[in-house]
Motif scaffolding. Structure first.
Motif, PDB file in Angstrom:
ATOM      1  N   PRO A 145      21.276 -20.124   5.632  1.00 42.79           N
ATOM      2  CA  PRO A 145      20.387 -20.956   6.461  1.00 42.79           C
ATOM      3  C   PRO A 145      21.064 -21.449   7.738  1.00 42.79           C
ATOM      4  CG  PRO A 145      20.260 -21.620   4.168  1.00 42.79           C
ATOM      5  CD  PRO A 145      21.403 -20.666   4.270  1.00 42.79           C
ATOM      6  N   PHE A 146      22.345 -21.732   7.645  1.00 40.81           N
ATOM      7  CA  PHE A 146      23.107 -22.165   8.819  1.00 40.81           C
ATOM      8  C   PHE A 146      23.082 -21.085   9.901  1.00 40.81           C
ATOM      9  CE2 PHE A 146      27.255 -21.491  10.831  1.00 40.81           C
ATOM     10  CZ  PHE A 146      27.407 -22.660  11.557  1.00 40.81           C
ATOM     11  N   ILE A 147      23.380 -19.856   9.515  1.00 42.08           N
ATOM     12  CA  ILE A 147      23.406 -18.753  10.479  1.00 42.08           C
ATOM     13  C   ILE A 147      22.006 -18.480  11.022  1.00 42.08           C
ATOM     14  CG2 ILE A 147      23.861 -16.281  10.735  1.00 42.08           C
ATOM     15  CD1 ILE A 147      26.085 -16.586   8.661  1.00 42.08           C
ATOM     16  N   LEU A 148      21.019 -18.528  10.138  1.00 45.02           N
ATOM     17  CA  LEU A 148      19.644 -18.257  10.549  1.00 45.02           C
ATOM     18  C   LEU A 148      19.161 -19.260  11.589  1.00 45.02           C
ATOM     19  CD1 LEU A 148      16.848 -16.953  10.304  1.00 45.02           C
ATOM     20  CD2 LEU A 148      16.442 -18.393   8.296  1.00 45.02           C
ATOM     21  N   ASN A 149      19.336 -20.545  11.301  1.00 46.02           N
ATOM     22  CA  ASN A 149      18.843 -21.555  12.237  1.00 46.02           C
ATOM     23  C   ASN A 149      19.610 -21.537  13.553  1.00 46.02           C
ATOM     24  OD1 ASN A 149      16.909 -22.423  10.434  1.00 46.02           O
ATOM     25  ND2 ASN A 149      17.304 -24.578  10.812  1.00 46.02           N
ATOM     26  N   PHE A 150      20.911 -21.274  13.474  1.00 50.36           N
ATOM     27  CA  PHE A 150      21.668 -21.185  14.722  1.00 50.36           C
ATOM     28  C   PHE A 150      21.155 -20.029  15.577  1.00 50.36           C
ATOM     29  CE2 PHE A 150      25.125 -19.357  17.241  1.00 50.36           C
ATOM     30  CZ  PHE A 150      25.414 -20.443  18.053  1.00 50.36           C
TER      31      PHE A 150
END
Length: 390
Positions: free
Chosen positions: A215-220
């Protein structure tokens, strides 16, 4: 704890004003840089423009932990009020230095960003209220405030900047002073949803540390592509179509219209019918595909506006849903710090995309659009994999 809708208005207002100023900077600074202002000419102006636009969100990022500590020690309302005054001073400094000295302007922009880190207090309070009431749409309205700011800021620039590029910044300073006075007169501080809420200095890498790497990579990727687009496409319009500051500002305002309409009228209905991941995937695909096509359009006309409107619609789908994607996957007791962490990455992605856009624009003018489109398509791929697994 009971909260009223009215209580959140001052918080959304502060977020709105913060991005109002930043959207004005994008429109005005881009136009002035292309005209050879700031005593910067040649290819380096792309780099220095990216540097200048990165200073504001960078100041917000760096000021974030300090303002949270001050809010816990002295009280949110007092810190809120004082930071608004300093922000007003910052906009006055920007207005007075905009056509005089690049270094003074850079310092003023950074100082204003530091003061505007008060949006962290607003965002954390909204997050706490939203999770307490189990109303995630309250968080998505933060993104709605951002969308409205990207409409109003360029509109204000188109109205006043052609006369004097300093005037819009003086007007924002005046708005902030009016907000401060109204807070005192109407005792709005006493009605803020509070008040026992402790401000959490959440590390920007909290999501990563808790194990939510995907989720961190996706939202970034989503935020990086969206705010990168806000940074890159005005430069594309200005360079290829030789727009003056009024035309460029009105064009940016026009692109914001589908963002606002989709954000407030469409996205929440689609989320109820489908899912957050499907809505975000659709938006990311639209952003990526049409951002790739945008550099190929060299004629100012209907094709250009179709492309820009569709990108705006895609942003209207992604921007309100992005915080929900995080809240959807985390464990209940970790939801608040992780959701608050997402707000940090909005600011970080703003700063990084501005600076990276400047470097890429120095290499090749349209390269930022291709790179930001790639991040949007990467986000789409991640979302598609997630959808196929469920």
């Amino acid at each position: 704890m009971q909260f009223k809708k009215l209580n959140l208005f001052p918080l959304y207002a502060v977020i709105f004003v913060a991005f109002l100023g930043y959207s004005m900077m994008i429109a005005i600074f881009t136009s002035l840089a292309s005209q050879g202002s700031f005593k910067i000419t040649g290819d380096l102006r792309q780099f220095w423009l990216g540097f200048l636009l990165a200073l504001y969100p960078l100041g917000q990022c760096l000021g974030r932990p300090f303002i949270l500590k001050l809010a816990n020690y002295y009280g949110k309302n007092r810190v809120y009020f004082i930071s608004l005054i300093f922000t007003a001073i910052g906009y006055v400094c920007i207005g007075t230095s905009i056509d005089k000295n690049f270094i003074a302007l850079s310092v003023s922009v950074f100082f204003t960003g530091l003061s505007e880190s008060n949006i962290t207090i607003a965002a954390q309070t909204v997050t706490h209220v939203s999770l307490s009431l189990k109303r995630p749409e309250l968080i998505s309205r933060i993104e709605g405030s951002i969308a409205c700011a990207f409409f109003a800021g360029p509109l204000l620039s188109a109205w006043k900047a052609p006369i004097n590029p300093s005037r819009p910044f003086f007007i924002v300073a005046g708005i902030l002073i009016v907000i401060c006075v109204s807070f005192v007169i109407r005792r709005l501080f006493s009605r803020l949803p509070e008040i026992s809420i402790k401000m959490n200095d959440v590390s920007p890498f909290k999501t990563w540390q808790l194990g939510y790497i995907a989720p961190f990579i996706l939202n970034f990727a989503l935020y990086f592509s969206i705010f990168g687009f806000f940074r890159a496409y005005p430069l594309h319009l200005d360079y290829y179509f030789n727009m003056d500051i009024r035309t460029l500002s009105l064009s940016i305002t026009g692109v914001s219209v589908p963002i606002i309409l989709v954000t407030f009228l469409v996205t929440h209905r689609l989320v109820k019918r489908f899912s957050e991941h499907k809505v975000a995937a659709t938006g990311a695909l639209i952003i990526g595909v049409f951002m790739l096509l945008l550099p190929l359009i060299k004629t100012f006309g209907i094709l250009l506006w179709i492309c820009l409107i569709l990108i705006g619609a895609g942003i209207g789908l992604c921007l309100p849903v992005a915080p929900m994607l995080i809240a959807k996957v985390v464990r209940r007791w970790e939801r608040e710090p992780v959701t608050e962490n997402d707000e940090s990455w909005v600011l970080i992605s703003e700063a990084i995309s501005s600076f990276v856009g400047g470097i890429l624009g120095f290499i090749l003018l349209d390269l930022p659009l291709f790179v930001f489109a790639g991040f949007a398509l990467f986000a789409f791929s991640c979302l598609l994999i997630k959808i196929m697994k469920t």
